[in-house]
Scaffold this active site. Structure first.
Site, short mmCIF file in Angstrom:
data_model
loop_
_atom_site.label_atom_id
_atom_site.label_comp_id
_atom_site.label_asym_id
_atom_site.label_seq_id
_atom_site.Cartn_x
_atom_site.Cartn_y
_atom_site.Cartn_z
N ALA A 65 -1.78 11.16 -0.64
CA ALA A 65 -1.83 11.64 -0.04
C ALA A 65 -1.19 10.80 1.72
CB ALA A 65 -3.38 11.86 -0.33
N GLU A 94 0.94 12.91 -8.10
CA GLU A 94 1.06 13.25 -9.24
C GLU A 94 1.24 14.64 -8.91
OE1 GLU A 94 -2.55 12.22 -7.36
OE2 GLU A 94 -3.66 11.29 -9.25
N GLU A 146 -2.83 3.99 -5.58
CA GLU A 146 -3.92 4.03 -5.43
C GLU A 146 -4.87 2.76 -5.50
OE1 GLU A 146 -2.48 6.33 -7.78
OE2 GLU A 146 -2.59 8.04 -6.67
N1 DAK Z 1 -0.02 8.56 4.33
C1 DAK Z 1 0.39 8.33 5.65
N2 DAK Z 1 1.63 7.61 5.66
C2 DAK Z 1 2.53 6.71 5.26
C3 DAK Z 1 2.46 6.78 4.05
C4 DAK Z 1 0.93 7.27 3.02
N3 DAK Z 1 0.73 7.39 2.15
N4 DAK Z 1 3.39 6.63 3.36
C5 DAK Z 1 4.29 5.69 4.57
N5 DAK Z 1 3.82 6.43 5.45
C6 DAK Z 1 4.08 6.30 6.53
C7 DAK Z 1 4.17 4.75 7.24
O1 DAK Z 1 2.89 4.66 7.42
C8 DAK Z 1 5.27 4.70 7.76
O2 DAK Z 1 4.54 5.18 9.45
P1 DAK Z 1 4.45 4.41 10.75
O3 DAK Z 1 4.42 3.22 10.84
O4 DAK Z 1 6.35 4.56 10.82
O5 DAK Z 1 4.30 5.88 11.72
C9 DAK Z 1 6.18 5.90 7.42
O6 DAK Z 1 5.48 6.42 7.02
C10 DAK Z 1 7.14 4.28 6.91
O7 DAK Z 1 6.87 3.80 6.31
P2 DAK Z 1 6.82 2.26 6.04
O8 DAK Z 1 7.26 1.94 7.34
O9 DAK Z 1 5.83 2.06 4.78
O10 DAK Z 1 8.58 2.05 4.61
P3 DAK Z 1 8.94 1.46 3.93
O11 DAK Z 1 9.94 1.95 3.28
O12 DAK Z 1 8.47 0.30 4.48
O13 DAK Z 1 7.85 1.58 2.86
C11 DAK Z 1 6.46 2.85 0.52
C12 DAK Z 1 7.50 3.30 1.71
C13 DAK Z 1 6.73 3.76 0.35
C14 DAK Z 1 6.60 2.07 -0.06
C15 DAK Z 1 5.27 2.27 1.77
O14 DAK Z 1 5.25 3.53 2.77
C16 DAK Z 1 3.97 2.47 1.00
O15 DAK Z 1 2.95 1.64 0.10
N6 DAK Z 1 3.28 3.69 1.59
C17 DAK Z 1 1.84 4.37 0.94
C18 DAK Z 1 2.28 4.50 -0.92
C19 DAK Z 1 0.27 4.94 -1.51
O16 DAK Z 1 -0.63 3.88 -0.93
N7 DAK Z 1 0.23 5.87 -1.75
C20 DAK Z 1 -0.76 6.45 -2.08
C21 DAK Z 1 -1.91 6.90 -1.27
S1 DAK Z 1 -2.97 7.91 -1.59
C22 DAK Z 1 -7.66 13.59 -3.95
C23 DAK Z 1 -7.25 13.19 -4.84
C24 DAK Z 1 -5.64 12.41 -4.92
C25 DAK Z 1 -5.12 11.44 -3.73
C26 DAK Z 1 -6.08 11.66 -3.11
C27 DAK Z 1 -7.82 13.26 -2.40
N8 DAK Z 1 -8.56 14.81 -3.96
C28 DAK Z 1 -9.06 15.06 -4.80
C29 DAK Z 1 -9.14 14.56 -2.30
C30 DAK Z 1 -4.62 10.54 -3.37
C31 DAK Z 1 -4.33 9.40 -3.06
C32 DAK Z 1 -2.99 8.87 -2.63
O17 DAK Z 1 -2.42 9.28 -3.33
#
Ligand code: DAK
Length: 273
Positions: free
Chosen positions: A80, A127, A147
């Site tokens: 997300a 997911e 998460e």
């Molecule tokens: N959201 C927003 N932007 C993201 C992102 C994300 N999840 N993942 C990456 N980006 C963006 C980065 O901010 C960066 O943007 P700029 O800084 O260039 O503007 C760009 O994508 C490239 O990312 P990185 O510079 O970080 O690239 P790296 O290769 O260094 O790292 C990475 C890649 C995938 C390891 C890293 O970006 C990372 O850790 N990303 C976050 C992964 C994460 O935590 N995912 C889980 C998110 S929470 C719901 C149910 C479920 C959910 C929500 C609601 N309801 C029932 C309502 C789900 C929640 C989630 O998924």
């Protein structure tokens, strides 16, 4: 990508206006690609609305028999959109229409979904992949439920689908540590069907989709329903609902055609009836 000639389905008019996904239909196989490269295909409200709309249209289009769901080489989906989520209160996030429709819609999609992963499949992205029926991944793809690292837990089905796919202990380790696993590890856990060389994930997923699309659509739908029941109900109830689906197929033209074709030593031509 070696996907052959793309045609746009008449049932999907307007799809070229999507901002965050692309949809292409080639005969009975549709390919939906997440397309927010700057955010590694993170799921935001616009993408969720577009993806749900595309799945609605593809389900309604009888000419489409199987759907491939992919992202880009760099990321299937990084979860997300954290930027969008960061400002949301408990009230905002619990509103039914914030993101949750995407897992709900993909989870009840009646036609087979083949996920084609590359790069990252994280959080809500993993997911989403787990709502699919077959998962193909490029070598080196990283899968995980990170998460916990940002102070939340999986909300799109990860705490339920991951243990069912890989077992309680492996799922618990992934969810509580937030550590990613490689495609190869995921395959050994039973979370991925096939691991293919980089650049081949879409081709391989499409090959599987074409194979599935050649079968009787009514039988495929029944099989998908029966398998889904195995994840939700007890054995005797699952066996009973399987029998109902099995008997039902004996009233279809496809059953007649499939068995006649076998006996006449020719290829069947299934109509989905
Ligand atoms: N959201 C927003 N932007 C993201 C992102 C994300 N999840 N993942 C990456 N980006 C963006 C980065 O901010 C960066 O943007 P700029 O800084 O260039 O503007 C760009 O994508 C490239 O990312 P990185 O510079 O970080 O690239 P790296 O290769 O260094 O790292 C990475 C890649 C995938 C390891 C890293 O970006 C990372 O850790 N990303 C976050 C992964 C994460 O935590 N995912 C889980 C998110 S929470 C719901 C149910 C479920 C959910 C929500 C609601 N309801 C029932 C309502 C789900 C929640 C989630 O998924």
């Amino acid at each position: 990508m070696g996907l052959g000639f793309f045609t746009f389905s008449p049932g999907l008019s307007g799809m070229e206006n999507y901002q965050t996904i692309s949809v292409a239909v080639d005969g009975p196989v549709a390919t939906v690609r997440l397309n927010r490269p700057d955010a590694l295909n993170a799921l935001n409200s616009v993408l969720v609305r577009e993806l749900v709309g595309a799945l609605d249209a593809l389900e309604a289009d009888d000419s489409v028999r199987c759907v491939v769901l992919a992202g880009s080489d760099r990321a299937f989906c990084a979860g997300a959109d954290v930027k969008e989520m960061s400002t949301l209160s408990m009230d905002d996030i619990s509103k039914a229409d914030h993101l949750s429709p995407v897992w709900e819609r993909a989870g009840r999609f009646e036609k087979p979904l083949v996920a084609a992963l590359s790069g990252y499949a994280l959080g809500g992205g993993l997911e989403l992949a787990m709502c699919c029926d077959v998962i193909v991944a490029s070598e080196g793809t990283k899968l995980g439920q990170p998460e916990i690292n940002i102070g939340i837990i999986p909300g799109g089905g990860g705490t339920q689908r991951l243990p069912r796919a890989v077992g309680r202990y492996r799922a618990t380790e992934m969810i509580l540590t937030g550590a990613m696993v490689t495609a190869e590890e995921a395959k050994s856990m039973g979370l991925v069907n096939r691991v293919v060389p980089p650049g081949k994930y879409l081709e391989e997923a499409t090959k599987i989709a074409v194979e599935i699309a050649s079968k009787s659509p009514v039988a495929v739908r029944a099989a998908k329903k029966a398998i889904a029941a195995s994840q939700e109900v007890g054995l005797s109830q699952g066996l009973e609902s399987n029998l109902m689906l099995f008997y039902g197929l004996f009233a279809t033209e496809d059953k007649k055609e499939g068995m006649s074709a076998f006996l006449e030593k020719r290829k069947p031509s299934f109509k989905g009836k």
